[in-house]
Design a protein around this motif. Structure first.
Motif, short mmCIF file in Angstrom:
data_model
loop_
_atom_site.label_atom_id
_atom_site.label_comp_id
_atom_site.label_asym_id
_atom_site.label_seq_id
_atom_site.Cartn_x
_atom_site.Cartn_y
_atom_site.Cartn_z
N SER A 1 -38.15 20.58 -37.47
CA SER A 1 -37.05 20.04 -38.53
C SER A 1 -35.88 19.20 -37.90
N ASN A 2 -35.57 19.63 -36.75
CA ASN A 2 -34.51 18.94 -36.17
C ASN A 2 -34.38 19.19 -34.68
N ILE A 3 -34.25 18.16 -33.84
CA ILE A 3 -33.94 18.62 -32.54
C ILE A 3 -32.59 17.78 -32.13
N LYS A 4 -31.73 18.67 -31.60
CA LYS A 4 -30.21 17.79 -31.20
C LYS A 4 -30.34 18.06 -29.54
N LEU A 5 -29.95 16.85 -29.18
CA LEU A 5 -29.43 16.90 -27.65
C LEU A 5 -28.14 16.78 -27.36
N THR A 6 -27.30 17.72 -26.84
CA THR A 6 -26.17 17.48 -26.64
C THR A 6 -25.62 17.75 -25.15
N ARG A 7 -24.41 17.02 -24.98
CA ARG A 7 -23.85 17.12 -23.62
C ARG A 7 -22.31 16.80 -23.61
N THR A 8 -21.56 17.26 -22.48
CA THR A 8 -20.16 16.70 -22.54
C THR A 8 -20.16 15.24 -22.37
N CYS A 9 -19.71 14.65 -23.50
CA CYS A 9 -19.56 13.16 -23.41
C CYS A 9 -18.55 12.66 -22.42
N PHE A 10 -17.62 13.23 -21.90
CA PHE A 10 -16.70 12.69 -20.90
C PHE A 10 -17.15 12.83 -19.53
N SER A 11 -18.31 13.39 -19.28
CA SER A 11 -18.71 13.82 -17.92
C SER A 11 -18.97 12.67 -16.96
N ASP A 12 -18.84 12.87 -15.73
CA ASP A 12 -18.92 11.81 -14.70
C ASP A 12 -20.46 11.17 -14.50
N GLY A 13 -20.43 10.01 -14.56
CA GLY A 13 -21.87 9.51 -14.05
C GLY A 13 -22.71 9.37 -15.47
N ILE A 14 -22.37 9.50 -16.69
CA ILE A 14 -23.05 9.45 -17.72
C ILE A 14 -23.25 7.90 -17.97
N THR A 15 -24.58 7.76 -18.47
CA THR A 15 -24.90 6.21 -18.74
C THR A 15 -24.53 5.96 -20.04
N VAL A 16 -24.72 4.67 -20.36
CA VAL A 16 -24.78 4.25 -21.91
C VAL A 16 -26.03 4.87 -22.46
N LEU A 17 -27.04 4.72 -21.90
CA LEU A 17 -28.27 5.26 -22.59
C LEU A 17 -28.27 6.56 -22.76
N GLN A 18 -27.74 7.47 -21.87
CA GLN A 18 -27.80 8.84 -21.97
C GLN A 18 -26.71 9.32 -23.12
N ASP B 1 -25.79 7.49 -25.46
CA ASP B 1 -26.43 7.22 -27.05
C ASP B 1 -27.66 8.01 -27.45
N GLN B 2 -28.33 8.51 -26.31
CA GLN B 2 -29.51 9.49 -26.71
C GLN B 2 -28.96 11.01 -27.34
N THR B 3 -27.89 11.08 -27.24
CA THR B 3 -27.11 12.53 -27.38
C THR B 3 -26.90 12.62 -29.06
N SER B 4 -26.78 13.76 -29.57
CA SER B 4 -26.46 13.87 -30.78
C SER B 4 -24.82 13.89 -31.05
N ASN B 5 -24.34 14.33 -30.21
CA ASN B 5 -22.79 14.44 -30.27
C ASN B 5 -21.90 13.51 -29.52
N CYS B 6 -22.69 12.28 -29.13
CA CYS B 6 -21.93 11.33 -28.29
C CYS B 6 -22.30 9.99 -28.83
N GLU B 7 -21.29 8.93 -28.58
CA GLU B 7 -21.74 7.65 -28.80
C GLU B 7 -20.82 6.74 -27.69
N SER B 8 -21.31 5.80 -27.51
CA SER B 8 -20.66 4.84 -26.50
C SER B 8 -19.49 3.72 -27.36
N GLY B 9 -18.78 3.23 -26.52
CA GLY B 9 -17.94 1.87 -26.98
C GLY B 9 -18.68 0.88 -26.50
N ARG B 10 -18.78 0.01 -27.36
CA ARG B 10 -19.39 -1.36 -26.93
C ARG B 10 -18.54 -2.24 -26.01
N ALA B 11 -17.41 -2.19 -25.92
CA ALA B 11 -16.55 -2.97 -25.22
C ALA B 11 -16.60 -2.32 -23.63
#
Length: 243
Positions: A29-46, A48-58
């Motif tokens: 019914s639902n799969i959610k991938l969550t993580r700490t959005c401000f963690s070091d080394g996170i890529t834009v792809l990682q 945007d793949q999570t349910s609780n984060c989103e990246s800034g375009r600029a």
């Protein structure tokens, strides 16, 4: 319903059957991938793949979902002076080469005849064709083909929000190549300059300066909120290499 948790980033689900004649099925019914959005080394792809984060375009910075600041949605561009911008020379005698060559993205050059005008400031007034307020983050200048003494080495950069408003100083100072001992040239005119928002073209000679406040910290990031939006811009050359 069964909740499946994982300490890692990816979750794999395998569905198997005991024989080839029967098909095993699973309903999710639902799969959610969550993580700490401000963690070091996170890529834009990682991010945007999570349910609780989103990246800034600029900047590509990862934020908690719904907390991306508005300025992040203004897409970075190589130059805010787009093709079709109205460019006017200031403090120049006669017409000479088109002032639009200063912003056309090629090694075509413009020039300013200063005959009997040395006591007046010289520069460019630029009205971008897109007519949208923008944030100027820096100034990048490519060398001409044959006149090192004509290089501007000091500047004042200003902006205004309408044709009737006052000019506001954005930045002033010396360009990095002012102290150069050699003056390499871009010898061929009319070549396209394949620069990007993040970097100049290494094939050509250039200088550039950032309008962001100085920051020497290892984790220093550029925050566009410290810069104001303007509609029109003026560059004044306060000194050339050979006055």
């Amino acid at each position: 319903m069964i909740n499946i948790s994982s300490n890692g980033y990816y979750i794999g689900i395998a569905v198997c059957a005991n024989s080839n004649s029967n098909m095993a099925t699973a309903e999710v019914s639902n799969i959610k991938l969550t993580r700490t959005c401000f963690s070091d080394g996170i890529t834009v792809l990682q991010c945007d793949q999570t349910s609780n984060c989103e990246s800034g375009r600029a900047t590509g910075t990862c934020y908690n979902k719904g907390e991306v600041p508005p300025w992040e949605f203004k897409t970075p561009v190589t130059s805010i002076f787009d093709v079709g911008s109205a460019v006017t020379k200031i403090g120049c005698a006669g017409d000479g080469p088109s002032p639009n060559y200063a912003v056309d993205g090629t090694t075509h050059k413009t020039s300013c005849d200063r005959t009997n005008l040395l006591g007046q400031p010289a520069g460019l007034l630029i009205k971008p064709f897109h007519r949208v307020e923008t944030k100027a983050e820096g100034l990048r200048i490519y060398a001409d083909n044959n006149c090192p003494g004509c290089d501007p080495v000091s500047y004042i950069f200003e902006g205004r929000t309408s044709a009737e408003s006052d000019w506001v100083e954005i930045s002033r100072g010396d360009l990095p190549w002012k102290g150069s001992a050699t003056y390499a040239r871009n010898s061929v005119e009319g070549l396209d300059i394949p620069s990007t928002y993040g970097s100049a073209s290494a094939r050509f000679e250039f200088t550039e300066v950032s309008f962001y406040p100085p920051c020497d910290a290892p984790d220093c990031t550029r925050d566009p909120t410290v810069l104001s939006d303007y509609l029109e811009y003026k560059i004044t050359w306060t000194e050339t290499r050979n006055p």
